[in-house]
Design an enzyme around this catalytic site. Structure first.
Site, mmCIF file in Angstrom:
data_model
loop_
_atom_site.group_PDB
_atom_site.id
_atom_site.type_symbol
_atom_site.label_atom_id
_atom_site.label_comp_id
_atom_site.label_asym_id
_atom_site.label_seq_id
_atom_site.Cartn_x
_atom_site.Cartn_y
_atom_site.Cartn_z
ATOM 1 N N ASP A 505 0.826 -1.217 0.000
ATOM 2 C CA ASP A 505 0.000 0.000 0.000
ATOM 3 C C ASP A 505 0.856 1.261 0.000
ATOM 4 O O ASP A 505 2.069 1.221 -0.273
ATOM 5 C CB ASP A 505 -0.966 -0.068 1.203
ATOM 6 C CG ASP A 505 -2.307 0.575 0.903
ATOM 7 O OD1 ASP A 505 -2.352 1.818 0.846
ATOM 8 O OD2 ASP A 505 -3.290 -0.161 0.702
ATOM 9 N N ARG A 585 -6.454 16.078 3.256
ATOM 10 C CA ARG A 585 -5.426 15.076 3.555
ATOM 11 C C ARG A 585 -4.059 15.554 3.027
ATOM 12 O O ARG A 585 -3.320 14.796 2.422
ATOM 13 C CB ARG A 585 -5.798 13.723 2.937
ATOM 14 C CG ARG A 585 -5.220 12.543 3.708
ATOM 15 C CD ARG A 585 -5.283 11.258 2.929
ATOM 16 N NE ARG A 585 -4.838 10.152 3.776
ATOM 17 C CZ ARG A 585 -4.301 9.042 3.319
ATOM 18 N NH1 ARG A 585 -4.138 8.860 2.027
ATOM 19 N NH2 ARG A 585 -3.935 8.095 4.143
ATOM 20 N N LYS A 618 -3.765 -1.043 -6.848
ATOM 21 C CA LYS A 618 -4.886 -0.348 -6.198
ATOM 22 C C LYS A 618 -4.776 1.115 -6.583
ATOM 23 O O LYS A 618 -3.761 1.758 -6.298
ATOM 24 C CB LYS A 618 -4.742 -0.532 -4.679
ATOM 25 C CG LYS A 618 -5.727 0.257 -3.826
ATOM 26 C CD LYS A 618 -5.489 -0.125 -2.346
ATOM 27 C CE LYS A 618 -6.361 0.629 -1.377
ATOM 28 N NZ LYS A 618 -6.070 0.245 0.026
ATOM 29 N N TRP A 619 -5.793 1.631 -7.284
ATOM 30 C CA TRP A 619 -5.794 3.021 -7.780
ATOM 31 C C TRP A 619 -6.654 3.833 -6.821
ATOM 32 O O TRP A 619 -7.863 3.665 -6.786
ATOM 33 C CB TRP A 619 -6.373 3.031 -9.188
ATOM 34 C CG TRP A 619 -6.416 4.336 -9.894
ATOM 35 C CD1 TRP A 619 -6.718 5.563 -9.369
ATOM 36 C CD2 TRP A 619 -6.180 4.568 -11.294
ATOM 37 N NE1 TRP A 619 -6.678 6.537 -10.327
ATOM 38 C CE2 TRP A 619 -6.352 5.946 -11.533
ATOM 39 C CE3 TRP A 619 -5.843 3.745 -12.362
ATOM 40 C CZ2 TRP A 619 -6.218 6.510 -12.802
ATOM 41 C CZ3 TRP A 619 -5.707 4.314 -13.628
ATOM 42 C CH2 TRP A 619 -5.892 5.673 -13.841
ATOM 43 N N ASP A 620 -6.014 4.710 -6.079
ATOM 44 C CA ASP A 620 -6.718 5.462 -5.035
ATOM 45 C C ASP A 620 -6.968 6.907 -5.480
ATOM 46 O O ASP A 620 -6.359 7.406 -6.430
ATOM 47 C CB ASP A 620 -5.860 5.433 -3.750
ATOM 48 C CG ASP A 620 -6.706 5.410 -2.495
ATOM 49 O OD1 ASP A 620 -7.855 5.881 -2.556
ATOM 50 O OD2 ASP A 620 -6.215 4.925 -1.459
ATOM 51 N N ASN A 622 -7.795 10.185 -2.932
ATOM 52 C CA ASN A 622 -8.123 10.479 -1.541
ATOM 53 C C ASN A 622 -8.645 11.881 -1.268
ATOM 54 O O ASN A 622 -8.617 12.328 -0.131
ATOM 55 C CB ASN A 622 -6.905 10.204 -0.661
ATOM 56 C CG ASN A 622 -6.867 8.747 -0.227
ATOM 57 O OD1 ASN A 622 -7.820 8.246 0.343
ATOM 58 N ND2 ASN A 622 -5.778 8.055 -0.519
ATOM 59 N N CYS A 668 -10.371 2.474 -5.767
ATOM 60 C CA CYS A 668 -10.498 2.933 -4.380
ATOM 61 C C CYS A 668 -10.543 4.452 -4.399
ATOM 62 O O CYS A 668 -9.918 5.099 -5.232
ATOM 63 C CB CYS A 668 -9.272 2.442 -3.593
ATOM 64 S SG CYS A 668 -9.248 2.978 -1.887
ATOM 65 N N ASP A 690 -13.211 2.295 4.101
ATOM 66 C CA ASP A 690 -12.070 2.056 4.982
ATOM 67 C C ASP A 690 -12.528 1.404 6.277
ATOM 68 O O ASP A 690 -11.706 0.927 7.053
ATOM 69 C CB ASP A 690 -11.343 3.375 5.271
ATOM 70 C CG ASP A 690 -10.423 3.766 4.126
ATOM 71 O OD1 ASP A 690 -10.182 2.920 3.248
ATOM 72 O OD2 ASP A 690 -9.967 4.919 4.091
HETATM 73 C C1 GLA Z 1 -7.084 5.412 1.413
HETATM 74 C C2 GLA Z 1 -7.532 3.989 1.202
HETATM 75 C C3 GLA Z 1 -6.845 3.083 2.189
HETATM 76 C C4 GLA Z 1 -5.339 3.240 2.070
HETATM 77 C C5 GLA Z 1 -4.935 4.680 2.232
HETATM 78 C C6 GLA Z 1 -3.471 4.880 1.946
HETATM 79 O O1 GLA Z 1 -7.584 5.933 2.601
HETATM 80 O O2 GLA Z 1 -8.910 3.883 1.309
HETATM 81 O O3 GLA Z 1 -7.225 1.747 1.990
HETATM 82 O O4 GLA Z 1 -4.922 2.742 0.833
HETATM 83 O O5 GLA Z 1 -5.677 5.508 1.355
HETATM 84 O O6 GLA Z 1 -3.089 6.188 2.092
#
Ligand code: GLA
Length: 872
Positions: A505, A585, A618-620, A622, A668, A690
């Site tokens: 991650d 964030r 995993k493509w996030d 935030n 994500c 989360d």
């Molecule tokens: C988001 C995702 C988490 C994790 C964090 C990493 O909050 O939902 O699962 O990957 O980012 O910063």
């Protein structure tokens, strides 16, 4: 073709019967198959021609005087009055249509009309606006192969006054020995349907397109203005419009009339239907598109808008759908927040007024409202009863779902949120709205979801029939605190437990601004040299050496101000000039409308995914937009930043999926911010929240499962909530199973439970991933929840019972089994110390199991029971 009905399988034009055609032919003295030569238009049944005033006249003008245009007299022809429509069935037997058209002299140099000739929905000829006193215009149209000829006279865009229109000298030349042409009922009606669902459309005598409300059983002859489909603002419609446009000349009204439709069979089960509309006074066209999946009762619907005006047309509203329903409809929708996604279903009766559910977040669909919902007609639906229509908007940006109840009907307007989305559409450019997905069931929520899941596995997500590997993620275990050795140290215990895929991650990148917390490094996509001196490749190789696949986290759209990227390109971020930068964030969104950013992000993705042995990512995403401004877009395009962003994002996702076809992708967005079918089609699964507390996940997975197959919902075992390991594993196993634990710190008992769960999951994943889901016991406000899956062919089933509170030990009643098959009941990975199921190892018919149920091993809070039913 059968009888007088021209049928295109499930799409039918309602036409007059064969008998009626023979009768008509006999009445005018011609045998049904003996005709040759030309037919005067005036010899057809003119009662079928609609007129804006009076009735159509054979061989006379509308006033009863001889046909006369610009002083020229005609013996034959038809006098009519705009707006007028005449539908003639030719069945491919005609050669030509010829006429002299114009405004009849009885209008005394007043009036203005347009003559339009279409064949099978295609425009064959249009006169342009003709004014009173102008000379007749010759129409000479080739009709070879045309089934349906439509002759239309519009008011030329300025109202119907004095619009006396002549189809002078009008005749249809037929082939030898064919039946004569037949005038048809003026209201063209057609159904667009699937196995159990139909949308009925009608073309009005004003040429506008109408839709009979879903659920209405009163087959009215003529539909009202409120029932116009895809209603437009500014020309008579006073409710919430589907389309609001400002034309190049500043006109704020649009008036769309029906042109016709085109249908394409994409497979034996799938048809694409495109209904074409155009504006009466502007070169402005709208195409309503419907892709119907016959067996699954699924309709994908979207709208295409284009024009050839002298400058840009401003689109202020452009809904994907404007489906009309009767009243007495219940709406079920979902609200949430970070770590509280899909909190609980809210079911309410839609009442007069507008109910709006929306998102203004720009780069993700949801954090609060969700773009998926359920409508139930004639009362609330249950899992097994009720007429249900589920809707889901495939769009990962700001959306609006509006339910406009005017006490006569309810219009659902779903699409891009008109808030902050004004779009300047250039001449020749096509605006394609996001797709709305509709799923119908006459048999309740369970049937609806099973059909939705079948569609999703085939079309809504990637590799929907491929088994998913058991995954171990380090996020909950290590957070940002790791290096090569700490991660590599997890591989052995992972492999020993049966894990198949490791996901590294957040926290692996950044050089000058290392990503050791969430304050720095986003944008600098090089492996942290202190943690990974030789890059990621040795770590991925070490995973593979331990028999694990390797995956990586990335957030390509974002940047921290503490990054080399931001220092180099401060103008690349989405922000509002003259306003203080607002961080979420500690990060900002890169402006993906800027070509240099598109190139940058693509290069970053490519370099990460090209590391040897990386086969999962995993493509996030935030954060969302709070200051939606672009330093790249010109002032007049600022308002379309959100639309241009999501489109550019889809280009990037599509390129990623195509360039790395063997790399599985998790979607994500700070938890479940991008749970929508717009993005999911490029991904294999999504991260729903989360919040991984299994007590929260039981109802959350239940709610997501209305719209998404469980195999798309990533569910990881963590220590959230400190629940018993057996309960946490059982909940995660019912979806796309993963773990997010420091395996080196597990007790021997928990390690054994995890190993047992992994092994059980491998045994049943073909059933839970590709089987049909039955939701048995709703966990909301209940002491337990239960679901079961049934394999294709019904030879196996898996039942999950999740005990949320202490409760009576009562049987669970599986569904969907083959009543005649015999199934042996066996509990998988039983919890240590839990009593054996009374039916353990025994065999029952499907009928007995569904009727009498079977007793699970659990009865106390935070116990669970997973049982497999296997037929002989
Ligand atoms: C988001 C995702 C988490 C994790 C964090 C990493 O909050 O939902 O699962 O990957 O980012 O910063």
């Amino acid at each position: 073709m059968r009888g007088g009905l021209i049928c295109f399988s499930n799409f039918e034009f309602v036409r007059c019967s064969f008998i009626k055609r023979i009768l008509l032919a006999t009445l005018i003295g011609i045998g049904p198959s003996a005709f040759a030569g030309s037919v005067w238009l005036s010899s057809l049944d003119l009662k079928q021609m609609t007129t804006g005033w009076s009735v159509a006249k054979a061989d006379h003008g509308i006033m009863g005087t001889p046909l006369s245009i610009h002083g020229e007299k005609f013996t034959h022809g038809v006098g009519t009055h705009a707006n007028s429509e005449f539908r003639v069935q030719l069945e491919g037997n005609a050669k030509r249509f010829t006429a002299q058209v114009g405004v009849d002299d009885s209008a005394g140099h007043q009036g203005s009309v347009e003559f339009i000739v279409t064949g099978d929905g295609k425009m064959l000829w249009r006169s342009g606006v003709l004014k009173g006193g102008e000379a007749a215009k010759l129409v000479d149209v080739n009709l070879a192969g045309v089934q349906m000829l439509v002759l239309r006279v519009t008011d030329g865009g300025d109202g119907e006054n004095n619009d006396h229109a002549d189809w002078a000298d009008a005749k249809i030349e037929m082939r030898d020995g064919v039946p004569p042409p037949v005038a048809l009922s003026p209201y063209e009606m057609f159904n667009l349907g699937t196995k159990n669902f139909a949308m009925t459309f009608q073309v009005g005598d004003d040429s506008r397109l109408y839709q009979r409300p879903i659920g209405a059983d009163d087959p009215k002859a003529k539909l009202q203005r409120d029932e116009e489909f895809y209603p437009q603002a500014g020309d008579g419609y006073v409710w919430e419009p589907a389309l609001q446009a400002v034309h190049a000349d500043g006109n704020t009204s649009t008036a769309l009339v029906y042109d016709g439709l085109i249908q394409t069979n994409e497979s034996a089960n799938i048809k694409l239907t495109c209904i074409r509309l155009h504006d009466l006074a502007y070169p402005f066209q709208v195409t309503l598109c419907f892709r119907t999946h016959y067996e699954e009762d699924v309709i994908e619907e979207w709208t295409e808008i284009r024009h050839q005006e002298s400058g840009s047309v401003t689109l202020q509203r452009m809904a994907s759908t404007s489906l009309l329903l009767t009243t007495n409809v219940y709406l079920t929708h979902f609200f949430g927040d970070w770590a509280k996604e899909m909190l609980y279903p809210i079911t309410e009766k839609i009442t007069p007024g507008i109910k709006i559910l929306d998102s203004k977040l720009g780069v993700r669909a949801d954090q609060y409202n969700n773009p998926s919902f359920i409508l139930s007609l004639n009362g609330k639906a249950t899992e097994t009863n009720g007429e249900v229509l589920a809707g889901s908007l495939a769009w990962s940006g700001s959306f609006q779902l509006a339910f406009d109840d005017n006490n006569e009907g309810i219009r659902t307007l779903c699409g891009i949120n008109p808030f902050g989305s004004t779009y300047h559409l250039k001449p020749g450019e096509t605006f394609t709205t996001p797709t709305m997905i509709w799923v119908w069931s006459p048999n309740g929520l369970g049937d609806m979801s099973r059909k939705f899941h079948r569609w999703a596995r085939d079309f809504g997500m990637r590799d929907g029939h491929k088994p998913r590997a058991v995954l171990l993620n380090n996020w909950e275990a290590t957070g940002f605190d790791f290096d090569f050795n700490r991660i590599a140290g997890l591989f052995d215990p992972a492999k020993a437990l049966g894990v198949e895929l490791f996901l590294l991650d957040d926290g692996w990148f950044g050089n000058k601004y290392p990503r050791i917390n969430d304050d720095a490094g986003l944008g600098d996509w090089q492996a942290n040299p202190k943690r990974f001196p030789n890059g990621l490749a040795p770590l991925a190789a070490a995973a593979v050496e331990h028999g694990l696949r390797f995956g990586i986290w990335m957030e390509p759209e974002m940047v921290n101000p503490n990054s080399e990227l931001f220092h180099k390109h401060p103008d690349w971020v989405i922000c509002q000039p003259k306003r203080e930068l607002e961080l979420q964030r500690n990060q900002l969104v890169l402006d993906l409308t800027r070509p240099a950013v598109q190139t940058f992000e693509w290069n970053a993705i490519q370099s990460i995914l090209s590391v040897p042995d990386i086969t999962y990512a995993k493509w996030d995403c935030n954060r969302y937009l709070t200051q939606p401004g672009s330093l790249y877009l010109p002032p007049d395009r600022q308002s379309q930043l959100g639309i241009d962003y999501v489109r550019a994002l889809y280009v990037l996702m599509d390129k990623t999926a195509k360039t790395f076809p063997d790399t599985e992708l998790m979607l994500c967005s700070g938890g479940g911010g991008r749970v929508d079918y717009g993005a999911l089609k490029y991904f294999h699964e999504f991260w729903p929240s989360d919040d991984t507390d299994p007590v929260a996940r039981v109802p959350m997975q239940w709610d997501y499962s209305y719209f998404f197959p469980l195999m798309a919902i990533a569910s990881h075992v963590t220590h959230w909530g400190n629940r018993p390991m057996h309960f946490a594993c059982s909940v995660a196993m019912s979806a796309r199973f993963g773990m997010d634990l420091d395996l080196t710190k597990l007790s021997a008992q928990d390690r054994a439970i995890c190993a047992g769960a992994i092994s059980a999951y491998k045994q049943i994943r073909d059933v839970t991933e590709s089987g049909d889901l039955y939701r048995l016991e709703d966990p909301h406000n209940n002491f337990r929840g239960a679901v079961n899956f049934v394999s294709p062919g019904c030879s196996r089933a898996v039942v999950f019972v999740f005990q949320l509170n202490d409760g009576e030990n009562v049987p669970v009643y599986p569904q969907g089994l083959d009543p005649a098959k015999k199934y042996t009941v066996h509990e998988l990975n039983p919890a240590p110390g839990q009593p054996k199921m009374p039916q353990e190892g025994k065999t029952f018919t499907g009928e007995e199991l569904m009727r009498d149920g079977t007793m699970p091993s659990c009865s106390k809070a935070l116990e669970a029971c997973v049982m497999e039913l296997t037929s002989m």
